[in-house]
Scaffold this active site. Structure first.
Site, PDB file in Angstrom:
ATOM      1  N   GLU A 293       0.855  -1.199   0.000  1.00  0.00           N
ATOM      2  CA  GLU A 293       0.000   0.000   0.000  1.00  0.00           C
ATOM      3  C   GLU A 293       0.884   1.240   0.000  1.00  0.00           C
ATOM      4  O   GLU A 293       1.769   1.379   0.839  1.00  0.00           O
ATOM      5  CB  GLU A 293      -0.912  -0.023   1.237  1.00  0.00           C
ATOM      6  CG  GLU A 293      -1.663   1.269   1.498  1.00  0.00           C
ATOM      7  CD  GLU A 293      -2.519   1.729   0.309  1.00  0.00           C
ATOM      8  OE1 GLU A 293      -3.378   0.962  -0.154  1.00  0.00           O
ATOM      9  OE2 GLU A 293      -2.291   2.875  -0.163  1.00  0.00           O
TER      10      GLU A 293
ATOM     11  N   CYS B  77     -11.928   3.761   0.502  1.00  0.00           N
ATOM     12  CA  CYS B  77     -13.135   3.521   1.296  1.00  0.00           C
ATOM     13  C   CYS B  77     -12.952   3.935   2.759  1.00  0.00           C
ATOM     14  O   CYS B  77     -13.718   4.735   3.274  1.00  0.00           O
ATOM     15  CB  CYS B  77     -13.497   2.033   1.193  1.00  0.00           C
ATOM     16  SG  CYS B  77     -14.833   1.550   2.255  1.00  0.00           S
TER      17      CYS B  77
ATOM     18  N   THR C 120      -5.726  -1.524  -7.267  1.00  0.00           N
ATOM     19  CA  THR C 120      -5.206  -0.163  -7.058  1.00  0.00           C
ATOM     20  C   THR C 120      -6.284   0.918  -7.112  1.00  0.00           C
ATOM     21  O   THR C 120      -5.969   2.102  -6.977  1.00  0.00           O
ATOM     22  CB  THR C 120      -4.103   0.144  -8.096  1.00  0.00           C
ATOM     23  OG1 THR C 120      -4.595  -0.214  -9.402  1.00  0.00           O
ATOM     24  CG2 THR C 120      -2.847  -0.644  -7.810  1.00  0.00           C
TER      25      THR C 120
ATOM     26  N   SER D 247      -9.253   3.711  -7.609  1.00  0.00           N
ATOM     27  CA  SER D 247      -9.598   4.830  -8.497  1.00  0.00           C
ATOM     28  C   SER D 247      -9.266   6.164  -7.844  1.00  0.00           C
ATOM     29  O   SER D 247      -8.979   6.226  -6.644  1.00  0.00           O
ATOM     30  CB  SER D 247     -11.093   4.769  -8.807  1.00  0.00           C
ATOM     31  OG  SER D 247     -11.835   4.915  -7.615  1.00  0.00           O
TER      32      SER D 247
ATOM     33  N   HIS E 295     -43.033  -7.714  13.641  1.00  0.00           N
ATOM     34  CA  HIS E 295     -43.868  -6.522  13.770  1.00  0.00           C
ATOM     35  C   HIS E 295     -43.558  -5.835  15.087  1.00  0.00           C
ATOM     36  O   HIS E 295     -43.425  -6.516  16.102  1.00  0.00           O
ATOM     37  CB  HIS E 295     -45.353  -6.918  13.757  1.00  0.00           C
ATOM     38  CG  HIS E 295     -46.265  -5.754  13.961  1.00  0.00           C
ATOM     39  ND1 HIS E 295     -46.488  -4.813  12.986  1.00  0.00           N
ATOM     40  CD2 HIS E 295     -46.991  -5.366  15.050  1.00  0.00           C
ATOM     41  CE1 HIS E 295     -47.320  -3.895  13.445  1.00  0.00           C
ATOM     42  NE2 HIS E 295     -47.642  -4.212  14.696  1.00  0.00           N
TER      43      HIS E 295
END
Ligand code: FAD
Ligand code: NAI
Length: 465
Positions: free
Chosen positions: A31, A40, A143, A145, A444
C-alpha cells in the site's frame, strides 16, 4: 516466494489478502499510503458516512426531537468536534485493518507496488527507488480509483476540491456549488446543506443520479432534497471555473445560454477514473482499455497469466462491497474453489436522508429489454414503525417477472433503505419469487414489513393499505 502479492489495500485488496491467508497462502499486501484501507476507509465510504450520520443528528436535534416531546433548547454546531469524530472513526478502522493483517499473518508493506515481471513486484518509495523486491506466484491488482478532474476547473485543493477536500473543510462554507448530482454530490451536498450551507448542484443530465436508481426513486428523491434546501440546476453543462480572491466563479451552459455562479467552495463530483499510475503494467505488456480500466474475465484473470485485477480498477460499478466480493471470488478461483459474482444481485445505496437503495434491474431497463414484469409497491406512511419514528416519506417497489414471479429488481427510498435492501439482494441471489418474500414472517412492528407488503402488492394483496 509469496503465493500472492496484492497491490492496494482498499476493500478489494485487504479482503483479498485476508481470504488468501485463510486459504494458507503466503501473502503480502503493498500500500502506497501510510495507512491501510484504501479510498473507502480513509477518504470515501467511512468518513463520508461519519459526517452524514453526525449532520443528520444535527437536523434531528434541530427539527425532529420536538415532535417526540423532547425540548432541548437552542442547538449549536461544533463542526470541529464533528470532524474529530470522523477522524476517530477512520483511525479506528484503518488500525483495524493493520490488526487483521497481523492476526492473519499477511505481510502489510508500505510503498508503491510496481510490477517488474509476472513474478516480481518491486516496492518503491515516492521517488521510484526500489526498497524491497517481492517474488510471487500470483499478483492481484487492486489499485482502485481517483477523482476525475474537469478540464478548465482544475482542483486547487483550497476552493475547488474533490470529495477528499470536501470531507476536510475546516468550516461550513456559506455557499457550496457541486458539479454532478451523482452519489458524491448528493451525499456531501446533503452534509453541508444540513449544517447550514446554501448548496447548488449543477448536473449535466435531466435527472439526478443519471439512471443509477429507478426513475420513481430519483424523482421522489429530488423533490425531497429540494424541500431540504438543495437547489438543482439540471441539464447544466459546466465548462470551467476560476478562483478570484477566494470566490469561485463557475461557468456552465444551461437553456442555451452561458451562465456563471459564484460560491466560496466548488466540489467537483463528476466520477472517478481507474488508478494505474506507476504500476509497471508496461513491463508485462498489459494494456488498459479506452477508459483506463484493466479488462478481466469472469475469474478476474487479466490477459497475463498469474496476474489478476479486482475492484474500481476494472470495469463495472465502483462500490466497496463489490470490490470485496470480487477479491474473495478471485482468491478462491486461484485456489480452485468454484465461485462467481452475480452482478445483478449487488445492492447500491445512496446514504442521504432518506436513503436510496437499489438491487437488480430498474423499470426502465426491463422496458428496454422487453421483459414482461409486475410491480408491487408499498409506502412508508402505511407502516406502523415508520409512523412511530416519525419518518414516513418513501416507498419500496419490487419488480417481478410476470410469468415466473422471480424478483428482477427492487428499489427503496426511505428510512434505513440501505439495510432493508439486503433482504432483497439475498432473495435475488437465491432467485426467489415475490411470493417467497410475501410468505416469509417479518417481525412486527418493523420497517421490514414494508418490503413484505410490497411483495404482497405484486399480486395485489397488500393487507395494510
Ligand atoms: P481503493 O479503495 O481505491 O483502494 C486502492 C488502494 O490502492 C489505495 O489505498 C491506493 O493508495 C493503493 N494503490 C494504488 N496504486 C498503488 C500502487 N502502485 N502501489 C501500492 N498501493 C497502491 N462505496 C460504497 O460501496 N459505499 C459507500 O458508501 C461509498 N462511499 C464513497 C464515498 C466517497 C467520498 C468516495 C470517494 C467513494 C465511495 N465509495 C463507496 C466507493 C468506494 O470507496 C470504492 O468503490 C472502493 O474503495 C474501491 O475499492 P478498491 O479496493 O478497488 O480501491
Ligand atoms: P457519479 O458517476 O455517481 O456522478 C457524476 C455526475 O456528474 C453524473 O450525474 C454526471 O452526469 C455529472 N457530470 C459529469 N460531468 C459534468 C459536467 N461537466 N457538468 C455537470 N455535470 C456533470 O460520480 P461521483 O458522484 O463522482 O462518484 C464516483 C464514484 O464513487 C461512483 O461510481 C460511486 O459508485 C462511488 N461512490 C459510491 C457511494 C455509495 O455507494 N454510496 C458514495 C460516493 C461515491
Amino acid at each position: 516466494m509469496y503465493d500472492v502479492v496484492v497491490i492496494g489495500s482498499g476493500p478489494g485488496g485487504y479482503i483479498a489478502a485476508i481470504r488468501a491467508a485463510q486459504l494458507d497462502m503466503k501473502v503480502a499486501c503493498v500500500e502506497r499510503y501510510p495507512t491501510f484501507g484504501g479510498t473507502c476507509l480513509n477518504v470515501g465510504c467511512i468518513p463520508s458516512k461519519a459526517l452524514l450520520e453526525s449532520s443528520e443528528r444535527f437536523v434531528e436535534a434541530n427539527e425532529k426531537f420536538e415532535a417526540h416531546g423532547i425540548d432541548i433548547g437552542e442547538v449549536s454546531l461544533n463542526f470541529g468536534q464533528m470532524q474529530n469524530h470522523k477522524e476517530e472513526v477512520v483511525s479506528g478502522l484503518v488500525n483495524g485493518v493493520k490488526y487483521l493483517f497481523d492476526k492473519n499473518e499477511v505481510d502489510g508493506i508500505h510503498g508503491w507496488g510496481r510490477i517488474a515481471d509476472e513474478n516480481t513486484v518491486e516496492v518503491t518509495d515516492d521517488d521510484g527507488e526500489v526498497q524491497q523486491t517481492l517474488e510471487t506466484k500470483n499478483i492481484i491488482i487492486a489499485t482502485g480509483s481517483k477523482p476525475l478532474e474537469l478540464p478548465g476547473a482544475e482542483f486547487d485543493k483550497e476552493c475547488i476540491v474533490d470529495s477528499t477536500g470536501a470531507l476536510e473543510f475546516e468550516d461550513v462554507p456559506d455557499h457550496l456549488v457541486v458539479i454532478g448530482a451523482g452519489v458524491i454530490g448528493l451525499e456531501l451536498g446533503s452534509v453541508y446543506s444540513r449544517l447550514g450551507a446554501d448548496v447548488t448542484v449543477l448536473e449535466y443530465m435531466p435527472e439526478i443520479l443519471g439512471g443509477r436508481m429507478d426513475s420513481d426513486v430519483a424523482r421522489q428523491a429530488q423533490r425531497i432534497f429540494k424541500k431540504q434546501g438543495l437547489e438543482f440546476v439540471l441539464e447544466a453543462e459546466v465548462t470551467g471555473a476560476e478562483v478570484d480572491d477566494g470566490t469561485v466563479v463557475t461557468t456552465y451552459n444551461h437553456d442555451g445560454e452561458e451562465k456563471t455562479i459564484e460560491s466560496d467552495k466548488l466540489l467537483v463530483g463528476i466520477g472517478r477514473r481507474p488508478f494505474t499510475d506507476n504500476l509497471g503494467l508496461e513491463n508485462i505488456g498489459l494494456e488498459t482499455n479506452d477508459g483506463g480500466f484493466i479488462e478481466v474475465n469472469d475469474h478476474f484473470e487479466t490477459d497475463v497469466d498469474g496476474v489478476y485485477a479486482i475492484g474500481d480498477v476494472i470495469p463495472g460499478p465502483m462500490l466497496a462491497h463489490l470490490a470485496e466480493h470480487e477479491g474473495v471470488v478471485c482468491v478462491e478461483r486461484i485456489n480452485g474453489i468454484a465461485g462467481h459474482v452475480n452482478y445483478d444481485a449487488v445492492p447500491d445505496v445512496v446514504y442521504t436522508h432518506p436513503e436510496l437503495a437499489s438491487v437488480g434491474k430498474t423499470e426502465a431497463e426491463l422496458k428496454e429489454a422487453g421483459v414482461d414484469y409486475k410491480v408491487g409497491k408499498f409506502p412508508y406512511k402505511a407502516n406502523g414503525r415508520a409512523r412511530a419514528i416519525g419518518d414516513t416519506e418513501g416507498f419500496t417497489k419490487i419488480l417481478a417477472d410476470a410469468e415466473t414471479d422471480e424478483i428482477l429488481g427492487a428499489h427503496i427510498i426511505g428510512n434505513q433503505a440501505g439495510d432493508l435492501i439486503a433482504e432483497l439482494a439475498v432473495a435475488m441471489e437465491f432467485a426467489s419469487s415475490s411470493e417467497d418474500i410475501a410468505r416469509s414472517s417479518h417481525a412486527h412492528p418493523t420497517l421490514a414489513e414494508i418490503v413484505k407488503e410490497a411483495a404482497l402488492d405484486v399480486s395485489d394483496r397488500t393487507l395494510n393499505l
